[in-house]
Design a protein around this motif. Structure first.
Motif, mmCIF file in Angstrom:
data_model
loop_
_atom_site.group_PDB
_atom_site.id
_atom_site.type_symbol
_atom_site.label_atom_id
_atom_site.label_comp_id
_atom_site.label_asym_id
_atom_site.label_seq_id
_atom_site.Cartn_x
_atom_site.Cartn_y
_atom_site.Cartn_z
ATOM 1 N N GLU A 10 -36.174 -47.392 35.694
ATOM 2 C CA GLU A 10 -37.620 -47.515 35.564
ATOM 3 C C GLU A 10 -38.379 -46.156 35.093
ATOM 4 O OE1 GLU A 10 -39.358 -49.413 38.711
ATOM 5 O OE2 GLU A 10 -37.358 -50.423 39.261
ATOM 6 N N SER A 11 -39.512 -46.273 34.652
ATOM 7 C CA SER A 11 -40.159 -45.167 34.338
ATOM 8 C C SER A 11 -40.841 -44.241 35.510
ATOM 9 C CB SER A 11 -41.486 -45.519 33.329
ATOM 10 O OG SER A 11 -42.455 -45.956 33.905
ATOM 11 N N HIS A 12 -41.218 -43.093 35.266
ATOM 12 C CA HIS A 12 -41.921 -42.243 36.345
ATOM 13 C C HIS A 12 -43.187 -43.032 37.102
ATOM 14 C CE1 HIS A 12 -43.414 -38.288 37.778
ATOM 15 N NE2 HIS A 12 -44.491 -39.183 37.788
ATOM 16 N N MET A 13 -43.863 -43.587 36.024
ATOM 17 C CA MET A 13 -45.103 -44.074 36.895
ATOM 18 C C MET A 13 -44.880 -45.585 37.380
ATOM 19 S SD MET A 13 -47.214 -42.065 36.715
ATOM 20 C CE MET A 13 -48.805 -43.004 37.479
ATOM 21 N N ALA A 14 -43.775 -46.149 36.786
ATOM 22 C CA ALA A 14 -43.360 -47.620 37.474
ATOM 23 C C ALA A 14 -42.796 -47.075 38.691
ATOM 24 C CB ALA A 14 -42.317 -48.374 36.704
ATOM 25 N N VAL A 15 -42.056 -46.169 39.006
ATOM 26 C CA VAL A 15 -41.476 -45.879 40.472
ATOM 27 C C VAL A 15 -42.555 -45.395 41.243
ATOM 28 C CG1 VAL A 15 -39.828 -44.482 41.641
ATOM 29 C CG2 VAL A 15 -39.365 -45.384 39.440
ATOM 30 N N VAL A 16 -43.539 -44.543 40.794
ATOM 31 C CA VAL A 16 -44.771 -44.110 41.608
ATOM 32 C C VAL A 16 -45.269 -45.450 42.334
ATOM 33 C CG1 VAL A 16 -46.811 -43.058 41.434
ATOM 34 C CG2 VAL A 16 -45.095 -41.931 40.474
ATOM 35 N N ALA A 17 -45.767 -46.283 41.253
ATOM 36 C CA ALA A 17 -46.313 -47.521 41.427
ATOM 37 C C ALA A 17 -45.592 -48.462 42.634
ATOM 38 C CB ALA A 17 -46.750 -48.490 40.141
ATOM 39 N N TRP A 18 -44.364 -48.440 42.481
ATOM 40 C CA TRP A 18 -43.583 -49.114 43.417
ATOM 41 C C TRP A 18 -43.523 -48.452 44.814
ATOM 42 C CZ3 TRP A 18 -38.876 -47.180 45.703
ATOM 43 C CH2 TRP A 18 -37.987 -48.422 46.474
ATOM 44 N N LEU A 19 -43.411 -47.116 44.954
ATOM 45 C CA LEU A 19 -43.551 -46.344 46.080
ATOM 46 C C LEU A 19 -45.054 -46.817 46.710
ATOM 47 C CD1 LEU A 19 -41.823 -43.108 45.125
ATOM 48 C CD2 LEU A 19 -40.855 -44.711 46.865
ATOM 49 N N LYS A 20 -46.137 -46.826 46.059
ATOM 50 C CA LYS A 20 -47.195 -46.950 46.440
ATOM 51 C C LYS A 20 -47.386 -48.386 46.959
ATOM 52 C CE LYS A 20 -50.630 -45.634 43.882
ATOM 53 N NZ LYS A 20 -51.357 -45.560 42.880
ATOM 54 N N SER A 21 -46.995 -49.456 46.193
ATOM 55 C CA SER A 21 -47.340 -50.809 46.765
ATOM 56 C C SER A 21 -46.159 -51.582 47.459
ATOM 57 C CB SER A 21 -47.200 -51.729 45.127
ATOM 58 O OG SER A 21 -45.700 -51.810 44.930
ATOM 59 N N GLU A 22 -45.029 -51.067 47.767
ATOM 60 C CA GLU A 22 -43.873 -51.333 48.654
ATOM 61 C C GLU A 22 -43.590 -50.729 49.809
ATOM 62 O OE1 GLU A 22 -42.211 -54.397 48.238
ATOM 63 O OE2 GLU A 22 -43.420 -54.637 46.522
ATOM 64 N N HIS A 23 -44.129 -49.363 49.715
ATOM 65 C CA HIS A 23 -43.933 -48.602 50.794
ATOM 66 C C HIS A 23 -44.886 -47.957 51.491
ATOM 67 C CE1 HIS A 23 -39.587 -48.942 50.772
ATOM 68 N NE2 HIS A 23 -39.647 -48.755 49.537
ATOM 69 N N GLY A 24 -46.424 -48.047 50.852
ATOM 70 C CA GLY A 24 -47.616 -47.612 51.153
ATOM 71 C C GLY A 24 -47.848 -46.044 50.704
ATOM 72 N N LEU A 25 -46.931 -45.430 49.944
ATOM 73 C CA LEU A 25 -47.197 -43.963 49.906
ATOM 74 C C LEU A 25 -48.565 -43.772 48.988
ATOM 75 C CD1 LEU A 25 -44.475 -44.033 50.626
ATOM 76 C CD2 LEU A 25 -44.215 -41.818 49.255
ATOM 77 N N GLY A 26 -49.361 -42.884 49.435
ATOM 78 C CA GLY A 26 -50.510 -42.463 48.484
ATOM 79 C C GLY A 26 -49.943 -41.973 47.182
ATOM 80 N N HIS A 27 -50.896 -41.801 46.188
ATOM 81 C CA HIS A 27 -50.439 -41.708 44.846
ATOM 82 C C HIS A 27 -49.939 -40.211 44.635
ATOM 83 C CE1 HIS A 27 -50.561 -41.711 40.590
ATOM 84 N NE2 HIS A 27 -50.976 -40.621 40.487
#
Length: 82
Positions: free
Chosen positions: A50-67
Motif C-alpha cells: 500500500e501507499s504511504h497515505m493509504a497506510v496513514v489512513a489505515w492507522l487512523k481509521s483502524e487504530h485511532g492514531l492522529g494524523h
C-alpha cells in the motif's frame, strides 16, 4: 510479516531529543499505550502493498492514531528502508 523489519531507534546517547519522525515516538507510546516497535511493524507490513497515505489512513481509521502520529510512523519506516 513479509517486508523488511524496521527497528525502533534507540534514544540518542548524548541525551538530546530525537529528530524528525522519531521525535513523535515518546508521545505515540504514551498516548496509545503500545511500544513504537509494534506500530513500526504494522506499518512496515502494510507498506509492502500500500501507499504511504493509504497506510496513514489505515492507522487512523483502524487504530485511532492522529494524523501526525500515523504519518511519523510511516515516514520513519519508509526512510529506514530507502
Amino acid at each position: 510479516m513479509t517486508g523488511d523489519r524496521v527497528l525502533a531507534p534507540q534514544p540518542p546517547a548524548d541525551g538530546s531529543k530525537p529528530k524528525g519522525p522519531a521525535s513523535y515516538f515518546p508521545s505515540i507510546e504514551s498516548t496509545y499505550g503500545r511500544p513504537v516497535q509494534e506500530w513500526l511493524d504494522l506499518a512496515a507490513d502494510r507498506l509492502d502493498d500500500e501507499s504511504h497515505m493509504a497506510v496513514v489512513a489505515w492507522l487512523k481509521s483502524e487504530h485511532g492514531l492522529g494524523h501526525g502520529h500515523a504519518n511519523a510512523i510511516v515516514a520513519y519506516v519508509k526512510a529506514a528502508r530507502a
